[in-house]
Design a protein around this motif. Sequence first.
Motif, mmCIF file in Angstrom:
data_model
loop_
_atom_site.group_PDB
_atom_site.id
_atom_site.type_symbol
_atom_site.label_atom_id
_atom_site.label_comp_id
_atom_site.label_asym_id
_atom_site.label_seq_id
_atom_site.Cartn_x
_atom_site.Cartn_y
_atom_site.Cartn_z
ATOM 1 N N THR A 1 0.841 -1.187 0.000
ATOM 2 C CA THR A 1 0.000 0.000 0.000
ATOM 3 C C THR A 1 0.880 1.243 0.000
ATOM 4 O OG1 THR A 1 -0.084 0.083 2.403
ATOM 5 C CG2 THR A 1 -1.824 -1.165 1.312
ATOM 6 N N GLY A 2 0.292 2.364 -0.268
ATOM 7 C CA GLY A 2 1.028 3.619 -0.274
ATOM 8 C C GLY A 2 0.847 4.361 1.036
ATOM 9 N N PHE A 3 1.494 5.513 1.128
ATOM 10 C CA PHE A 3 1.368 6.399 2.279
ATOM 11 C C PHE A 3 0.515 7.598 1.878
ATOM 12 C CE2 PHE A 3 5.264 4.089 3.074
ATOM 13 C CZ PHE A 3 5.245 3.873 4.439
ATOM 14 N N VAL A 4 -0.108 8.227 2.849
ATOM 15 C CA VAL A 4 -0.839 9.468 2.624
ATOM 16 C C VAL A 4 -0.010 10.601 3.208
ATOM 17 C CG1 VAL A 4 -2.944 10.759 3.106
ATOM 18 C CG2 VAL A 4 -3.063 8.285 2.694
ATOM 19 N N LEU A 5 0.339 11.582 2.366
ATOM 20 C CA LEU A 5 1.099 12.744 2.807
ATOM 21 C C LEU A 5 0.134 13.838 3.244
ATOM 22 C CD1 LEU A 5 3.021 11.201 0.758
ATOM 23 C CD2 LEU A 5 4.134 13.392 0.469
ATOM 24 N N SER A 6 0.514 14.560 4.286
ATOM 25 C CA SER A 6 -0.301 15.701 4.734
ATOM 26 C C SER A 6 0.618 16.773 5.310
ATOM 27 C CB SER A 6 -1.329 15.252 5.786
ATOM 28 O OG SER A 6 -0.677 14.732 6.924
ATOM 29 N N THR A 7 0.056 17.895 5.608
ATOM 30 C CA THR A 7 0.768 19.061 6.171
ATOM 31 C C THR A 7 2.068 19.361 5.422
ATOM 32 O OG1 THR A 7 1.869 17.798 7.930
ATOM 33 C CG2 THR A 7 -0.254 18.791 8.472
ATOM 34 N N ILE A 8 1.973 19.392 4.096
ATOM 35 C CA ILE A 8 3.137 19.694 3.256
ATOM 36 C C ILE A 8 3.509 21.158 3.435
ATOM 37 C CG2 ILE A 8 4.004 19.788 0.884
ATOM 38 C CD1 ILE A 8 1.853 17.557 0.282
ATOM 39 N N LYS A 9 4.802 21.402 3.674
ATOM 40 C CA LYS A 9 5.270 22.769 3.870
ATOM 41 C C LYS A 9 6.578 22.970 3.104
ATOM 42 C CE LYS A 9 6.561 26.207 7.271
ATOM 43 N NZ LYS A 9 6.983 26.471 8.621
ATOM 44 N N TYR A 10 6.628 24.037 2.305
ATOM 45 C CA TYR A 10 7.839 24.415 1.579
ATOM 46 C C TYR A 10 8.516 25.510 2.401
ATOM 47 C CZ TYR A 10 5.568 21.892 -2.201
ATOM 48 O OH TYR A 10 4.970 20.918 -2.948
ATOM 49 N N ASN A 11 9.712 25.243 2.851
ATOM 50 C CA ASN A 11 10.421 26.158 3.743
ATOM 51 C C ASN A 11 11.403 27.018 2.942
ATOM 52 O OD1 ASN A 11 9.270 25.050 6.273
ATOM 53 N ND2 ASN A 11 10.287 23.214 5.530
ATOM 54 N N VAL B 1 9.821 24.703 -8.989
ATOM 55 C CA VAL B 1 8.938 23.671 -8.432
ATOM 56 C C VAL B 1 7.684 23.562 -9.293
ATOM 57 C CG1 VAL B 1 7.551 22.956 -6.448
ATOM 58 C CG2 VAL B 1 9.802 24.003 -6.097
ATOM 59 N N THR B 2 7.469 22.371 -9.846
ATOM 60 C CA THR B 2 6.270 22.132 -10.662
ATOM 61 C C THR B 2 5.425 20.980 -10.133
ATOM 62 O OG1 THR B 2 7.530 20.688 -12.136
ATOM 63 C CG2 THR B 2 7.356 23.019 -12.761
ATOM 64 N N ALA B 3 5.981 20.182 -9.229
ATOM 65 C CA ALA B 3 5.248 19.040 -8.680
ATOM 66 C C ALA B 3 5.994 18.551 -7.452
ATOM 67 C CB ALA B 3 5.171 17.921 -9.715
ATOM 68 N N LEU B 4 5.324 17.790 -6.637
ATOM 69 C CA LEU B 4 5.957 17.122 -5.501
ATOM 70 C C LEU B 4 5.738 15.624 -5.689
ATOM 71 C CD1 LEU B 4 7.403 17.013 -2.775
ATOM 72 C CD2 LEU B 4 5.170 17.256 -1.676
ATOM 73 N N ARG B 5 6.832 14.927 -5.925
ATOM 74 C CA ARG B 5 6.779 13.467 -6.054
ATOM 75 C C ARG B 5 7.545 12.872 -4.896
ATOM 76 N NH1 ARG B 5 9.142 9.688 -10.963
ATOM 77 N NH2 ARG B 5 8.298 7.743 -10.149
ATOM 78 N N ALA C 1 9.493 17.286 -12.769
ATOM 79 C CA ALA C 1 9.709 16.094 -13.592
ATOM 80 C C ALA C 1 11.153 16.081 -14.077
ATOM 81 C CB ALA C 1 8.754 16.098 -14.775
ATOM 82 N N ALA C 2 11.799 14.947 -13.966
ATOM 83 C CA ALA C 2 13.201 14.764 -14.360
ATOM 84 C C ALA C 2 14.148 15.660 -13.562
ATOM 85 C CB ALA C 2 13.393 14.990 -15.856
ATOM 86 N N GLY C 3 13.707 16.131 -12.395
ATOM 87 C CA GLY C 3 14.544 16.977 -11.548
ATOM 88 C C GLY C 3 15.377 16.158 -10.575
ATOM 89 N N THR C 4 16.084 16.856 -9.713
ATOM 90 C CA THR C 4 16.932 16.232 -8.692
ATOM 91 C C THR C 4 16.084 15.471 -7.676
ATOM 92 O OG1 THR C 4 18.543 18.006 -8.917
ATOM 93 C CG2 THR C 4 18.605 16.752 -6.864
ATOM 94 N N TRP C 5 16.598 14.312 -7.250
ATOM 95 C CA TRP C 5 15.975 13.571 -6.157
ATOM 96 C C TRP C 5 16.675 13.985 -4.865
ATOM 97 C CZ3 TRP C 5 11.612 10.911 -6.206
ATOM 98 C CH2 TRP C 5 11.122 10.438 -7.424
ATOM 99 N N TYR C 6 15.914 14.458 -3.898
ATOM 100 C CA TYR C 6 16.446 14.879 -2.600
ATOM 101 C C TYR C 6 16.158 13.797 -1.560
ATOM 102 C CZ TYR C 6 16.823 19.483 -4.765
ATOM 103 O OH TYR C 6 17.154 20.528 -5.599
ATOM 104 N N THR C 7 17.155 13.494 -0.744
ATOM 105 C CA THR C 7 17.021 12.494 0.311
ATOM 106 C C THR C 7 16.363 13.120 1.532
ATOM 107 O OG1 THR C 7 18.964 11.334 -0.500
ATOM 108 C CG2 THR C 7 18.316 10.880 1.767
#
Length: 126
Positions: free
Chosen positions: A47-57, A117-121, A89-95
């Motif tokens: 199953t997947g996870f549900v993300l919430s309270t997303i904040k861009y600092n 920033v165009t999406a949050l994956r 899309a096709a951007g850097t993957w951040y750990t």
Amino acid sequence: MFERIANMSKTIKLGVVIALIAGGAWAYTAANTVPASKAGDGTGTVTGFVLSTIKYNLNAANPGNLDSVTFALDSTPAAGSTIKVQLAAAGTWYTCTNVAANITCNTTAPQATVAAVTALRAVIAQ
């Protein structure tokens, strides 16, 4: 009668040869040592996870830069899970780091910008 004894002697000799060959083969197989092992087959639900309270600092000195992204998950991933985000899309993957299902993703290496920033994956693998 001597012929019969000679035939019995051949039969006995043949039996002895067969017994020796069989005994020799047994000796080789008896010398094998096999450690205990396991094998299995099974299924499990993914199953997947549900993300919430997303904040861009934003960066304090330059608010056009994005220093991190934080969010919460509906359940805590297992210890050692891999958590990464991508902001385009096709951007850097951040750990990311996980503290009790509260996720922080540092986006300064390379520096993310708000304009890019165009999406949050989010990818989370246990």
